[in-house]
Structure formats: C-alpha cells, structure tokens
Design a protein around this motif. Structure first.
Motif, mmCIF file in Angstrom:
data_model
loop_
_atom_site.group_PDB
_atom_site.id
_atom_site.type_symbol
_atom_site.label_atom_id
_atom_site.label_comp_id
_atom_site.label_asym_id
_atom_site.label_seq_id
_atom_site.Cartn_x
_atom_site.Cartn_y
_atom_site.Cartn_z
ATOM 1 N N PRO B 185 0.832 -1.201 0.000
ATOM 2 C CA PRO B 185 0.000 0.000 0.000
ATOM 3 C C PRO B 185 0.867 1.252 0.000
ATOM 4 O O PRO B 185 1.800 1.344 0.803
ATOM 5 C CB PRO B 185 -0.789 -0.107 1.309
ATOM 6 C CG PRO B 185 -0.316 -1.315 2.003
ATOM 7 C CD PRO B 185 0.832 -1.897 1.281
ATOM 8 N N VAL B 186 0.574 2.189 -0.887
ATOM 9 C CA VAL B 186 1.391 3.398 -0.990
ATOM 10 C C VAL B 186 0.500 4.630 -1.037
ATOM 11 O O VAL B 186 -0.720 4.525 -1.151
ATOM 12 C CB VAL B 186 2.263 3.396 -2.264
ATOM 13 C CG1 VAL B 186 3.310 2.326 -2.185
ATOM 14 C CG2 VAL B 186 1.412 3.245 -3.503
ATOM 15 N N MET B 187 1.134 5.793 -0.938
ATOM 16 C CA MET B 187 0.425 7.034 -1.253
ATOM 17 C C MET B 187 1.368 7.959 -1.993
ATOM 18 O O MET B 187 2.583 7.860 -1.873
ATOM 19 C CB MET B 187 -0.117 7.678 0.021
ATOM 20 C CG MET B 187 0.914 8.006 1.061
ATOM 21 S SD MET B 187 0.066 8.582 2.530
ATOM 22 C CE MET B 187 1.413 8.993 3.594
ATOM 23 N N VAL B 188 0.756 8.851 -2.763
ATOM 24 C CA VAL B 188 1.550 9.843 -3.469
ATOM 25 C C VAL B 188 2.021 10.860 -2.441
ATOM 26 O O VAL B 188 1.215 11.385 -1.667
ATOM 27 C CB VAL B 188 0.694 10.542 -4.549
ATOM 28 C CG1 VAL B 188 1.510 11.610 -5.265
ATOM 29 C CG2 VAL B 188 0.165 9.522 -5.537
ATOM 30 N N MET B 189 3.325 11.126 -2.420
ATOM 31 C CA MET B 189 3.844 11.987 -1.368
ATOM 32 C C MET B 189 3.300 13.413 -1.514
ATOM 33 O O MET B 189 3.084 14.111 -0.535
ATOM 34 C CB MET B 189 5.373 12.006 -1.396
ATOM 35 C CG MET B 189 5.956 12.554 -0.103
ATOM 36 S SD MET B 189 7.699 12.332 0.050
ATOM 37 C CE MET B 189 8.306 13.616 -1.005
ATOM 38 N N ARG B 190 3.074 13.832 -2.759
ATOM 39 C CA ARG B 190 2.656 15.209 -3.024
ATOM 40 C C ARG B 190 1.297 15.521 -2.403
ATOM 41 O O ARG B 190 1.078 16.582 -1.843
ATOM 42 C CB ARG B 190 2.622 15.405 -4.547
ATOM 43 C CG ARG B 190 2.383 16.794 -5.029
ATOM 44 C CD ARG B 190 2.771 16.881 -6.492
ATOM 45 N NE ARG B 190 2.179 15.773 -7.275
ATOM 46 C CZ ARG B 190 0.937 15.792 -7.737
ATOM 47 N NH1 ARG B 190 0.160 16.806 -7.512
ATOM 48 N NH2 ARG B 190 0.476 14.776 -8.446
#
Lengths: 156, 291
Positions: B185-190
């Motif tokens: 699971p990831v997220m866009v850092m921006r």
C-alpha cells in the motif's frame, strides 16, 4: 556403505544447484538433481525410485524457497517415468539417452511451470526451457562419470 | 506403446506409489499455499539443507575475500575520503532531523496523539545462493534466531525492498517488491492519494492498478509507503511514477512505476521491527494495559 556413491552424487547435485552463479548463466545451468536422479533410477531401480525422487524434490523445495511439494511432485513423476522406461533406455546409445533426458527435463520444467502458473505467480520466458538442452548436453559426461564410479566400487 | 498403455492401465506397485506421492504433494502445496502451518516443518528440513547452502556460498566468499585483500592502498584512501565526506554530510542532516523529530513529538502531544512509531533495525547481508529460477526472491543471513519473522518489512538505504516470506534458524527468504505475488500500500507523497503497488515479475517495474482517470497523479511523483494494512511502516520511499496511460476501453489508468531502490544491487539490507512506544501518561491506554 553400499549407498555411498549415490549419496555423494545427490549431495553434489544439490550443491551445484544452490551454487551462486551470475544471472545470465542461470538459463544455461543443467538440472543437476534431475540428471543424477535419472541416472540412479536407471542404474539401480531396485533401490532408487519414486520415493527418493520425492524426498530430493522436497529438499529442493526447501532450498529454493518454493512451495513445498512442487519439485517433490515433479521429481517423483520423473522417477516414475524412468522406472517405466529404464529397461529399454539402458540399451540406448548415449545420444538417444540424451534425447530422452531432454524430454524428461522438459517434463520436469513443465510441471513446475504449470504449478507456478496455477498459483498465479509466474510469467514464462523462453529462457526458462533452456536448461533442458544443457542437461541433455551434459548427460553423456555425467553418465560415464557416474558409471565409472559405480564400477570401481564393484571391483573393490 | 502397447506395453506402455498396459503398464499405465494395470495397477503396479509403482503406479500406486506415484499416485499416493502426487496426492501427498498436492496436499502439501495446498496447505503451504493457503496457510502458514508448514513453516515449522520447513524450518526442520532447512536445518538439513543449511550445510549444503553454506558450502555453496564459500567459493564466492573466498573470491571476494581475495579481491578485497589485494585492493591497493591509494584506492582505499580515495574510498575512505569519500566515505568520510558522506558521513559528515549525513551527520549534519541527522542533526536537523533530531530537532524535527522533537518538534514532531511535541506537536503530536499537543494534538493528543499518544502513539509514536519507533523502529528497531538490523543489518542483514545477502546470502548468495541460487533460489528458484525466475522468482524475485533473495536470501538473507539472519533468521528466526535473530527474531526475524514472516511478513517483516525489509528496506535499504534508498527505500523499501520487500518482505520476509520464510524464516529458518539462520536464514530468511525475502520476496522483492517486483515479485508478481507482492503488493504494497502506498500514497503519493505530493498529495496523499492512496493506492496499491503490485509486482509485475519484470525487474524494475511495479504496476499501480485501479486508479481512476480523474486521479491526481503525474509522471515523476514519488510514492511512499502508506502504512495501511499494518505490514509496512509509513513514510518509506517505494517508487516513482514513470508512465501513465489512459486506455479508452478501460475505466482505470495504466500506471507503471520504477522502484526507488535497485532491487538487484547491493549486498546489505535492513530488517525493521516497527513497534509502538506506549505512552504511559495516556489514561485510556493505561486502562487497556491494566486489563
């Protein structure tokens, strides 16, 4: 210790299988364990057979970190096939044996690819099959080597 | 041919045996694929094959030991110098990080958040043995003896590498992010947009499916682990977006990403133990502990 050459050769085969080699060489590595298993199933079918194949496959599964039973299944099937064919194949000239080894290794790779495909973790590339060819090429040398090993024991 | 059929048809002891063993193999595979119950059995067998694996690593180790011992001193000096500079640089950054961490902690206290994630790490070296061909796995020289557990996250200096799938006494096997069976699971850092990265089986390529066409994601975006699912800790870099394609027949975007770590390079990785430091002052948690 009548089984010494058998045990030593299986051990060496496992060693050669786990020996680290460059990524590009993996496609050329013969299936040592399959080759040694085929030889002993042919030479001493009364001692080495399906069960030995299964055990060796289990060891390979643990060593490879693959699913338990995957190589165990394919190697026991190989041992079974050799058990059916051994009387005829022993009479074959070496190059014809090589052809048979080629087919058997293909079967081994096929079963593995099939299982890995079912469990959804595998995309086949054509280099996956090349060990069958190298195994067939190595077979005559391995055959002579193992045969001489066996003969020397009888002389003693 | 006729004889073959007769032999296959007639039930010989060999046929019975092979049928039993194939059935046994299938049963093993089913259990191993679906559950973790065979790990113990695997560990026992692993101790049998461990000497073989150990011996097979020796030639490579010897070659490396030899090449290291004939390294010239001038070469070593330059390496030493550059390492010293890098160390200085990292030190200065770390100083800043300490103050930031303190700030962060204070702010969290103000907000009433009681938990803080701390991590314990252990350096592990890659064991150079051949694993099953065409899988994206590596072997490490730390095992259950060092409290390595199945599902443990593995990182290196750049970002997330993968997770532990098998452990034995002295070694463990790690599935890399690029393995087709792997997901993170990831997220866009921006902007914090969440998603999941799947391995493709192709080296240096991770896929990010199920993102709708209106998702705010661009080429070059850094994806960091989101901590969802509780397996990977939050905030480690995972991959950068390299390709976004909209297929007219597909309602989702096709997004390809490049892992930030070179998964097939380097000899050392870090095993991490995410753990929560319990705040003793928090009454709610105190209650929980008392129970």
């Amino acid at each position: 210790m009548n089984n010494l050459p058998v045990m030593v050769s299986f051990l060496l085969a496992l060693l050669l299988t786990s020996l680290p080699i460059p990524e590009t060489a993996v496609m050329f590595r013969p299936e040592w364990l399959v080759l040694v298993l085929i030889y002993w199933c042919m030479a001493t079918p009364e001692r080495i057979g399906i069960f030995t194949g299964w055990l060796m496959g289990l060891l390979l599964d643990v060593m490879y970190g693959s699913m338990l039973g995957q190589n165990a299944m394919s190697l026991s099937v190989i041992a079974y096939l050799v058990g059916i064919l051994h009387l005829r194949v022993r009479m074959f000239p070496l190059w014809q044996q090589s052809v048979m080894v080629f087919v058997l290794v293909l079967v081994h790779l096929g079963i593995n690819a099939w299982i890995r495909g079912i469990t959804g973790q595998f995309t086949i590339v054509w280099t996956y099959w090349t060990p069958a060819l190298t195994s067939a090429l190595v077979w005559p040398f391995l055959f002579i080597l193992l045969r001489d090993l066996g003969r020397q024991r009888i002389k003693r | 041919m006729r004889e073959l059929i007769r032999r296959l048809g007639g039930v010989t002891p060999a046929t019975v045996r092979i049928l039993v063993l194939v059935a046994l193999s299938i049963a093993l595979m089913l259990i191993d694929h679906r559950t973790q119950q065979l790990e113990k059995f695997r560990n026992i067998v692993q101790t049998v094959v461990y000497p073989i694996m150990y011996i097979s690593t020796m030639p490579r180790e010897m070659v490396r030991g030899f090449t290291e011992s004939i390294e010239t001193s001038s070469n070593l000096q330059t390496v030493n110098e550059s390492l010293r500079q890098e160390n200085l640089l990292l030190h200065s950054r770390l100083e800043k990080l300490h103050s930031l961490e303190a700030d962060n902690l204070r702010l969290k206290h103000l907000l009433g958040q009681s938990e803080q994630i701390a991590e314990q790490v252990l350096l592990a070296e890659l064991v150079e043995v051949s694993l099953e061909p065409y899988t994206q796995q590596i072997s490490l020289n730390k095992g259950s003896r060092d409290d390595v557990y199945v599902g443990q996250p593995v990182i290196n200096g750049d970002g997330v590498v993968g997770q532990v799938v098998h452990t034995s006494q002295f070694q463990s096997t790690v599935t890399l992010l690029t393995d087709p069976g792997s997901a993170i699971p990831v997220m866009v850092m921006r902007n914090g947009l969440r998603g999941v990265l799947f391995g493709t089986g192709v080296r240096n390529k991770l896929a990010m499916p199920y993102m709708t066409a209106d998702a705010d994601i661009r080429i070059g975006d850094l994806l960091i682990s989101s901590g969802m699912g509780g397996r990977f800790p939050t905030g480690y870099p995972v991959a950068t977006v390299t390709e976004i394609r909209q297929d007219p027949s597909d309602e989702f975007l096709t997004i390809n990403t490049l892992p930030v770590t070179q998964l097939d390079h380097g000899r050392e990785v870090l095993l991490i133990w995410p753990e929560t430091i319990k705040d003793q002052n928090n009454p709610l948690q105190q209650e929980f502990i008392d129970e």
